[in-house]
Every structure is written in C-alpha cells, then in structure tokens.
Scaffold this active site. Structure first.
Site, PDB file in Angstrom:
ATOM      1  N   GLU A  71      34.819  37.436  40.979  1.00  0.00           N
ATOM      2  CA  GLU A  71      33.931  36.400  40.452  1.00  0.00           C
ATOM      3  C   GLU A  71      33.313  35.556  41.560  1.00  0.00           C
ATOM      4  O   GLU A  71      32.142  35.161  41.460  1.00  0.00           O
ATOM      5  CB  GLU A  71      34.722  35.508  39.492  1.00  0.00           C
ATOM      6  CG  GLU A  71      33.880  34.453  38.807  1.00  0.00           C
ATOM      7  CD  GLU A  71      34.700  33.647  37.804  1.00  0.00           C
ATOM      8  OE1 GLU A  71      34.406  32.454  37.658  1.00  0.00           O
ATOM      9  OE2 GLU A  71      35.619  34.201  37.207  1.00  0.00           O
ATOM     10  N   ASP A  72      34.078  35.271  42.628  1.00  0.00           N
ATOM     11  CA  ASP A  72      33.639  34.280  43.622  1.00  0.00           C
ATOM     12  C   ASP A  72      33.259  34.854  44.982  1.00  0.00           C
ATOM     13  O   ASP A  72      32.801  34.108  45.847  1.00  0.00           O
ATOM     14  CB  ASP A  72      34.751  33.231  43.830  1.00  0.00           C
ATOM     15  CG  ASP A  72      35.019  32.427  42.567  1.00  0.00           C
ATOM     16  OD1 ASP A  72      34.147  32.393  41.687  1.00  0.00           O
ATOM     17  OD2 ASP A  72      36.118  31.851  42.460  1.00  0.00           O
TER      18      ASP A  72
END
Length: 751
Positions: free
Chosen positions: A92-93
């Site tokens: 996600e990051d």
C-alpha cells in the site's frame, strides 16, 4: 504526548530489540524455515519503510513490528500471520507490488496482503457510495477466504488505537468512530474479548471522553476496596479447592469502562448499581473429558461458601456462544456486600475465551490437533459471511449494514418438524427460517405452525421452537417483508426477487423497443435509444422501460421522437405528451398499468401490516376513489384519483402503483395492532371493550389476553380507517385505570 526527538542510533537499537522480542515469542511455534521467512519479511519491511516516520515522529517500522507482536503474543497466531503483519503496509505504501510478494513469499502471503491493502483509485460515480465501506467489503471478501485477514487487520487497528494520541482531533474522532462501528463487532464475533474491550475503551475515550473519564475515575476510587475485598473473597474458595484436590489458577479483573457504560445505558442504572464490576476467574488444567465435572465441582464449592444469585448463573458449557466461548458463570455476594462474578473454565476454554477463534485458527496454522466443534463453528460462521457476499447489491453501505447485523446478533436453535436443528440469529422470524431452509419456501411462505400453533410470517422465533412452514403458490415476496426479516439470506433473496422482476421488465422493454425500431426501419443503437429516452421525459431507466412495456410509449410516439430535428421541435413534442398524460383520467392510467403488471399490490382485506399515510395534498376520506403509491422507503401514500399530485406520481412511478379501495364503504382495509400491558383487575377488559366498540364503534378482528403474577399483556388486532383514529384509540385506552402501556405494533403511531 510530548514532541518526539529522533535519534537514529537509539532507533536502530530499538528496532533490533523489538525484533528479537518478537522472535522470542514466536520461536516455540515456528520451524527454522519459518524463522528464515520471518527474517526475510523483517528485512524487506525495514528497507521498504526506511526513512518514513509515523505521525508521532517514530520510525514507521515500529508499527509493523508491533502488529506482528500483537498477532503472536495476544492472538497466538503463527509464522504466516507474523510475516503478513510485518509486510501489511508494504504494497500500500511503497513501490513493492503484490507480484513481488507472491514471488518472494508465495500465494498464501500475497493473498492475505492483498486483503489487507486498501482499495485505490476507486471511481465513485454514486454520491451514496462510501470508499471506506468499499474497503470494508474488500476486507470481508478476503476474510471469507482466509480469516487471518481480519485477525491481522484487528491487530493493526489495535496498535493504531494505542498510538492515536499522535493524531489531530478530527482524525482521532474519525478513526475511533470507525473502530466502534466496524472493528469492535468483529472482535466480539471472533471471541477476542480482551482485544474487543480494549478497542471499545479506546473508541469511547475519543468519542465520549466525558463519560469515559468519569467512569475511569470511579474505578480508580474503588481500587483500594478491590485490593482488600478480592483476596478475602478468594481465600476460603482457594482453601476448599485445595482440600478437594483441585488445582486452579485464580485471577481477578475489573470490568472495562465501555462495558460498564453500556450496561448502565442498557439497564438504565447508575455506576454503583453495576454488580459485576469485579470478577474472579478460576482456570484449571485437565483432559477434555473431565472439564465439565471439575467446573461443576468448583461451582458447588462457591455455592456452599457464599450466597449466590441464581438468576445470574450462565451455563456456557453445554451451550457455547457462537464464537466458541465456553465457561460456567456464577455471581456470589462477598462478605463486604458486593456482588462478584465468578468465571470457571479449563485452560483450553480460557485460551478460546481470551483469543477466540484466533486461537483455534492457530491450531490449524501450526498443524496441531484442533477442536472439531470449534472448527465447525468457524466454518459455519465463514459460510454465513460468504452468503452475505453473494448479494448482487452494489451498495457497499447496505452491505456493511448487513455485515454488522450478522456480527451483532446472538443465536437461537430452531427445529424442523423432523427434528433437524438450524442455528438462527436471535430475533429471526418465521420468514427468516423459511428462507434458511430454501429460497423457494421463503418466496411462497404465508405463515407457519410454531409449536403446532398457526402464526404469521413476521412472528419472532424463540429458542427451541419447532417450525413447520406453510406455503401457497399464490404468495410472492412483498416489499414490506424487508421491514422485519433479520437474516442476510432472507434480505438478499427478497431483493433478488424484485431485482429479477426489474431485469425482466428491462429485457421485455428492450425486445419491444427493438421490434418498434425494426418496424420503423430504424437501427437499434445506443444513440437512438438515448434519443427516445431523452424525448420521453422519463427521469430514470426503470421508468423509461416501464413506459415502453406499459405501451405508454407507442410506436407512433417513438417515430415522432426520432423524427424531431431540433431542440424547439423536441420541446414542443414533450409539452404535447405531458398535456396528453395530464388530461387522461387517473382511473384510465391505473387500469392501463394494472393490465401491464397484474401482480401489482391489491389492497384488500387480506393485505395487512403496511405502512401507509393519507396524502396531505388531497386528504382522501371514506367514499373517495383512491390510489396508492409505494414510495422509496417502502411506505404507501394514498391519494384521491383526482389529485394533481397523484397524476404526477402516476406519470413518474407507474410501476409502483397499488390498487386501493375503501373497506365496505367505510374504512380503508388496513389491519392494525396494539400491544397492551397493565395490572389485572376485575372489569378492566369490559372498560376496554366499551372504549373500542361503544365509544369508537370499531371492528375488532382478534383480542388475546394473558395474565401472570397479576400483570396482563395483550394483543388487539382491529380495522382502523385512519392514523388519527388509531392515535385517538390509543390515547383513550391509556386513560383506563391501571393500564400501564398501550403501543402500536410494528411502528411508531406518528410515522
């Protein structure tokens, strides 16, 4: 929280220390290969999050390590879960992809991480769609395939709540509300009681700080009392257990702030009246076949030593909770005059009680011998989760409501005539049970024999009921069924029925429109269909296709619509169509619609329990020719057929028409019900009858009265011609001496 001052050397040492602490906890349940994979995940996460800091200022890597620690230390999960926890934010990051995870750690880890990764680039084309609800739906979909998704997500949320002080106030409120709404029910359903209580306390701390800190202060004030009372309470029990040769670990706990507050609200009592603030737990180790005997031996010892409250006894041994919780509860009065809840359980039960189905899943993950009953309960619950996901409804907010409904309800056991048992949510109705057996039974259900007594479809079932479903080929789902069914399967089946009807309407409309186009020599293209739709003035696709099927849009009109060459010609044509519709008598429009949809609701003496209102614009009275429209919130609005608003409704919502009539020229044929409760005395029923029949001249269909311990309860079913009459009746009945309550059945009398 004070300002965080970065110190890279100290932070690096802290990361290494935290990682070693994690390994120490997970070591006993991992192999050498497992630990190699954990180290690989740790190194990858450290590099991926290098230089990134949390809102608190701490290195971001602290967070995934903490989540992994919660998974193994507080949930007893194994290597796969620890690896996924360490990597849960990487995709996600950072620049890493799911394909990278799949290549490095395999399909299982990649699939779990995919479930933990939020939805990105979601195209929101519906103002009612919530991105967060879509995220929850994705989590739930992944969880139905692998329950570790939600377990790791709960660990992630728990650490976020523990560090929420670093967030700005508006973020704190949003995250806390979200936690209370979604994650707390999940933790409860999965049996993660300690985690559920902690999440709930943190959520309350930010959403209701005044009440939270007031109760916390009272708990602090009572700490001294507990420090002396609990040891004195335990001492004689401990001596008796030693004498009986029973070895048990004894611990005590204080009820969580949120649990105390919820009980105060639920019971409408003060803090001082919450009697189970203090609890003591006795946990013993024994083979499974001896567990129940030892529990009851400890129970008898406590009952011999202290006065107990039989009304508070809870036997979760033979009747475990849906999440697998087993224990024996007894509430005893201490020498200081305070009630103390005592929980008696084995070590196996205690692990399930504290870790819930997470503990059970650890058995499966580690390849150990698992508990067949718990395995059945886990699979049964996940099956229900998958049932909810079968819904074709794209509205994530509706989906989320159904999930929470499924999470929060307790369960009852209901039997078929042949003795087969079905587990149903508490509050389930006859109709829910019919749909649980088979969709076809639900669609055609007209009632049931419950314990050999005939009951309606909305009758709520009780634990142990035996139910025989009664069906009719003439019965089909009704919109008002959605008002009282409890189970996701029933709601989904009813919605699917109406959705399929609408699909059939669209399909029939397209076939007829194509036929018109062919006869007119016009190509059946999206552009030509769009042109006809715009010219028709219909505001929705459903209304447009309904106008085609109902032949309101004739071939001649369609030909004119396709032949207009400019905006002025189109406007003139639309005005002419509008005037033509408005000039038609509504009775003619009704008859046309009923010919197209003969299964539309027919309001007669058998049509019961409909929410309806008389339109304020025309105030129909007995004797008027009336028509009803089913509006979006499943209510019926009744108009005079001459009412201009009714004509407008007919033009826009012809597919929602309800043929309506006055009953015997006096009352509209709606059956209404009233619940009565009061103190039994001679003559009270006669006074009720005088009000109903003599004073108000109303027609009673049925009256059932039961009396127990000098208190009577009753149900009155009667025909009412207006809401005003019903409100007047309720007010008159409330004036009778010793009548305690008079309430309308099913909905607010003012609605």
């Amino acid at each position: 929280m004070g300002d965080y001052i970065p110190n890279e050397e100290l932070e690096n040492k802290t990361v290494v220390r935290k990682y070693r602490e994690l390994l120490q906890v997970v070591y006993p349940r991992t192999t050498v290969e497992d630990r190699k994979q954990i180290r690989k995940a740790f190194v990858l996460a450290t590099n991926a999050h290098f230089g990134v800091r949390r809102k608190s200022g701490e290195p971001y890597i602290y967070h995934p390590i903490a989540v992994a620690m919660i998974c193994c230390a507080e949930m007893n999960l194994g290597a796969t879960s620890v690896i996924c926890a360490l990597l849960h934010d990487v995709v996600e990051d950072t620049d890493y992809t799911l394909d990278d995870m799949r290549e490095l750690f395999g399909d299982v880890v990649a699939n779990i991480i995919d479930g933990l990764t939020k939805i990105e680039d979601l195209v929101v084309d519906n103002q009612n769609m919530s991105i967060q609800a879509e995220n929850f739906k994705k989590i739930f979909l992944s969880m139905s395939k692998d329950v570790r998704v939600i377990l790791i997500k709960l660990a992630d949320r728990l650490h976020n709540m523990r560090t929420l002080d670093a967030m700005p106030p508006e973020k704190q409120l949003k995250i806390a509300s979200e936690t209370s709404y979604f994650y707390v029910p999940f933790a409860h359903r999965l049996g993660l009681y300690s985690i559920k209580s902690e999440l709930e306390d943190y959520a309350m701390r930010y959403t209701n700080p005044t009440e939270y800190f007031a109760i916390a202060e009272k708990l602090k004030d009572s700490e001294k009392e507990r420090s002396t009372m609990i040891p004195e309470f335990i001492a004689p029990i401990k001596a008796a257990l030693e004498k009986a040769g029973i070895q048990a670990e004894i611990t005590s706990r204080t009820k969580s702030v949120s649990s105390i507050y919820n009980k105060m609200l639920r019971k409408q009592i003060n803090f001082e009246d919450v009697y189970d603030i203090f609890a003591v737990r006795f946990v013993f180790d024994s083979p499974m076949y001896e567990e129940f005997d030892i529990c009851w031996k400890i129970y008898r010892i406590i009952c011999d030593l202290y006065k107990t409250n039989p009304m508070r006894d809870r036997n979760f041994l033979t009747h475990p909770k849906p999440n697998g919780y087993q224990s024996l509860h007894v509430t005893a009065m201490s020498k200081q005059g305070r009630w103390v809840e005592v929980q008696i359980r084995s070590k196996r039960m205690d692990e399930i009680a504290e870790k819930g189905l997470a503990a059970h899943y650890r058995y499966k993950e580690d390849g150990e011998m698992d508990d067949a009953e718990l395995d059945h309960r886990l699979e049964d619950w996940l099956l229900k989760a998958r049932e909810i996901l079968d819904s074709k409804d794209a509205d994530a907010l509706d989906f989320l409501s159904e999930v929470r409904l499924n999470l929060g309800l307790k369960e009852i056991y209901v039997f078929t005539p042949k003795g087969d048992m079905k587990t149903m949510p508490q509050g389930s109705t006859v109709l829910d049970f019919a749909y649980a057996l088979h969709t076809n039974l639900g669609d055609h259900c007209i009632g049931a024999k419950v314990n050999y007594n005939i009951t309606p479809v909305n009758k709520a079932l009780s634990n142990g009921d035996q139910v025989e479903i009664i069906t009719s080929k003439k019965q089909f789902p009704k919109a008002e069924w959605l008002e009282f069914v409890q189970t996701p399967k029933a709601r989904r089946s009813i919605k699917d029925f109406f959705r399929n009807q609408q699909h059939e309407l669209v399909s029939s409309g397209k076939l007829l429109l194509k036929q018109y186009f062919d006869e007119l020599g016009v190509e059946f293209t999206e552009e030509n269909v769009r042109k006809v739709k715009e010219a028709s003035l219909e505001k929705s696709d459903d209304a447009f296709w309904n106008s085609v099927v109902s032949k309101k849009l004739t071939k001649n009109k369609i030909s004119k619509m396709l032949s207009v060459k400019n905006a002025k010609e189109l406007a003139d044509f639309q005005q002419k169509v509008t005037q033509e519709i408005e000039s038609k008598p509504l009775n003619q429009l009704i008859d046309e619609q009923m010919n197209v949809t003969p299964n539309a609701f027919l309001l007669d003496d058998d049509y019961e329990q409909i929410k309806y209102v008389l339109a304020d614009c025309c105030n129909p009275i007995p004797g008027d020719t009336v028509v009803g429209f089913q509006v979006s919130d499943n209510r019926i609005v009744v108009h005079q057929t001459s009412c201009p608003n009714a004509i407008a409704q007919m033009s826009r919502f012809g597919n929602r028409i309800i043929k309506t009539k006055w009953r015997k020229g006096q009352n509209i044929a709606f059956l209404s019900g009233i619940k009565l409760k009061g103190f039994d005395r001679k003559g009270i029923i006669k006074e009720m009858m005088d009000v109903i029949t003599s004073q108000m001249d109303l027609n009673i269909r049925s009256l059932n009265i039961e009396t127990k311990n000098n208190v009577f309860t009753g149900t009155l079913m009667l025909y009412i011609q207006s809401v005003r009459t019903l409100n007047n009746l309720i007010e008159q009945l409330r004036q009778i001496d010793q009548m305690e309550s008079v309430e309308r059945i099913g909905y607010d009398v003012n609605s």
